[in-house]
Design a protein around this motif. Structure first.
Motif, PDB file in Angstrom:
ATOM      1  N   ASP A  87       0.833  -1.197   0.000  1.00  0.00           N
ATOM      2  CA  ASP A  87       0.000   0.000   0.000  1.00  0.00           C
ATOM      3  C   ASP A  87       0.869   1.250   0.000  1.00  0.00           C
ATOM      4  O   ASP A  87       1.977   1.222   0.519  1.00  0.00           O
ATOM      5  CB  ASP A  87      -0.879   0.036   1.256  1.00  0.00           C
ATOM      6  CG  ASP A  87      -1.818  -1.158   1.353  1.00  0.00           C
ATOM      7  OD1 ASP A  87      -2.142  -1.738   0.298  1.00  0.00           O
ATOM      8  OD2 ASP A  87      -2.217  -1.505   2.473  1.00  0.00           O
ATOM      9  N   ILE A  89       2.392   4.310   1.589  1.00  0.00           N
ATOM     10  CA  ILE A  89       2.578   4.465   3.026  1.00  0.00           C
ATOM     11  C   ILE A  89       1.938   5.746   3.559  1.00  0.00           C
ATOM     12  O   ILE A  89       1.441   5.776   4.678  1.00  0.00           O
ATOM     13  CB  ILE A  89       4.072   4.371   3.408  1.00  0.00           C
ATOM     14  CG1 ILE A  89       4.216   4.223   4.913  1.00  0.00           C
ATOM     15  CG2 ILE A  89       4.848   5.544   2.880  1.00  0.00           C
ATOM     16  CD1 ILE A  89       5.582   3.800   5.351  1.00  0.00           C
ATOM     17  N   ALA A 101      -0.828   3.127   5.053  1.00  0.00           N
ATOM     18  CA  ALA A 101      -0.451   1.744   4.764  1.00  0.00           C
ATOM     19  C   ALA A 101      -0.855   0.801   5.889  1.00  0.00           C
ATOM     20  O   ALA A 101      -0.727   1.118   7.059  1.00  0.00           O
ATOM     21  CB  ALA A 101       1.045   1.642   4.540  1.00  0.00           C
ATOM     22  N   TRP A 104       3.413  -2.689   4.008  1.00  0.00           N
ATOM     23  CA  TRP A 104       4.357  -1.951   3.184  1.00  0.00           C
ATOM     24  C   TRP A 104       5.747  -2.513   3.431  1.00  0.00           C
ATOM     25  O   TRP A 104       6.048  -3.005   4.518  1.00  0.00           O
ATOM     26  CB  TRP A 104       4.325  -0.471   3.543  1.00  0.00           C
ATOM     27  CG  TRP A 104       5.327   0.364   2.812  1.00  0.00           C
ATOM     28  CD1 TRP A 104       5.193   0.922   1.579  1.00  0.00           C
ATOM     29  CD2 TRP A 104       6.619   0.744   3.283  1.00  0.00           C
ATOM     30  NE1 TRP A 104       6.323   1.627   1.250  1.00  0.00           N
ATOM     31  CE2 TRP A 104       7.224   1.528   2.289  1.00  0.00           C
ATOM     32  CE3 TRP A 104       7.328   0.483   4.442  1.00  0.00           C
ATOM     33  CZ2 TRP A 104       8.492   2.063   2.418  1.00  0.00           C
ATOM     34  CZ3 TRP A 104       8.607   1.018   4.574  1.00  0.00           C
ATOM     35  CH2 TRP A 104       9.163   1.803   3.564  1.00  0.00           C
TER      36      TRP A 104
END
Length: 160
Positions: A87, A89, A101, A104
């Motif tokens: 994802d 962050i 996130a 990550w």
């Protein structure tokens, strides 16, 4: 007058990171209650985390703590990572960010360590080393481990 012309000729994008709608650049600061820094096999607590995204390809992760050996000294440990996987962050708006996130991972390219006295002045020259390692976010925890070419190992575990 020559600088803007030079930047145009070099095709450099000089757009401000504070332009509305820019969601890639900014800083996230938060306090931490459960955090440990390990530096050269010595462990200490850390109280604050700062994530700074200054480009679309990197992230600066900075931890702030208090030296266990000398209570009047504060320390700052910084990791610089390349682009991460998982994802995004940070989600930023006009330079202000929130952590976005849930998972990550980013590869560490350098680490830096500096100590400060009770007045906030640096003690000695900050050590900035090319390093290899990884930072990850998973299950509400941020974890970073790195090793520099000279063998110095740095790690941090923090609950977000």
């Amino acid at each position: 007058m020559l600088l803007p012309l030079l930047l145009v000729l070099m095709n450099v994008n000089v757009a401000s990171s504070d332009t509305p709608g820019d969601q890639r650049f900014g800083r996230f600061d938060t306090g931490l209650s459960d955090c440990r820094i390990t530096h050269a096999q010595r462990s200490m607590g850390c109280q604050r985390l700062q994530l700074m995204q200054t480009s679309s390809i990197g992230l600066r992760i900075r931890f702030f703590g208090v030296s266990t050996n000398e209570p009047n000294r504060t320390v700052q440990l910084t990791f610089v990572t390349g682009p991460g996987s998982g994802d995004p962050i940070l989600n930023c708006q006009s330079g202000r960010c929130r952590l976005a996130a849930t998972t990550w991972s980013g590869q560490i390219s350098s680490s830096s360590w500096v100590s400060f006295d009770q007045r906030g002045l640096p003690i000695g020259v900050p050590t900035n080393r090319p390093s290899i390692g990884q930072c990850t976010i998973s299950d509400g925890r941020l974890s970073c481990q790195s090793q520099s070419r000279d063998g110095l190992q740095l790690s941090v575990e923090a609950r977000l």
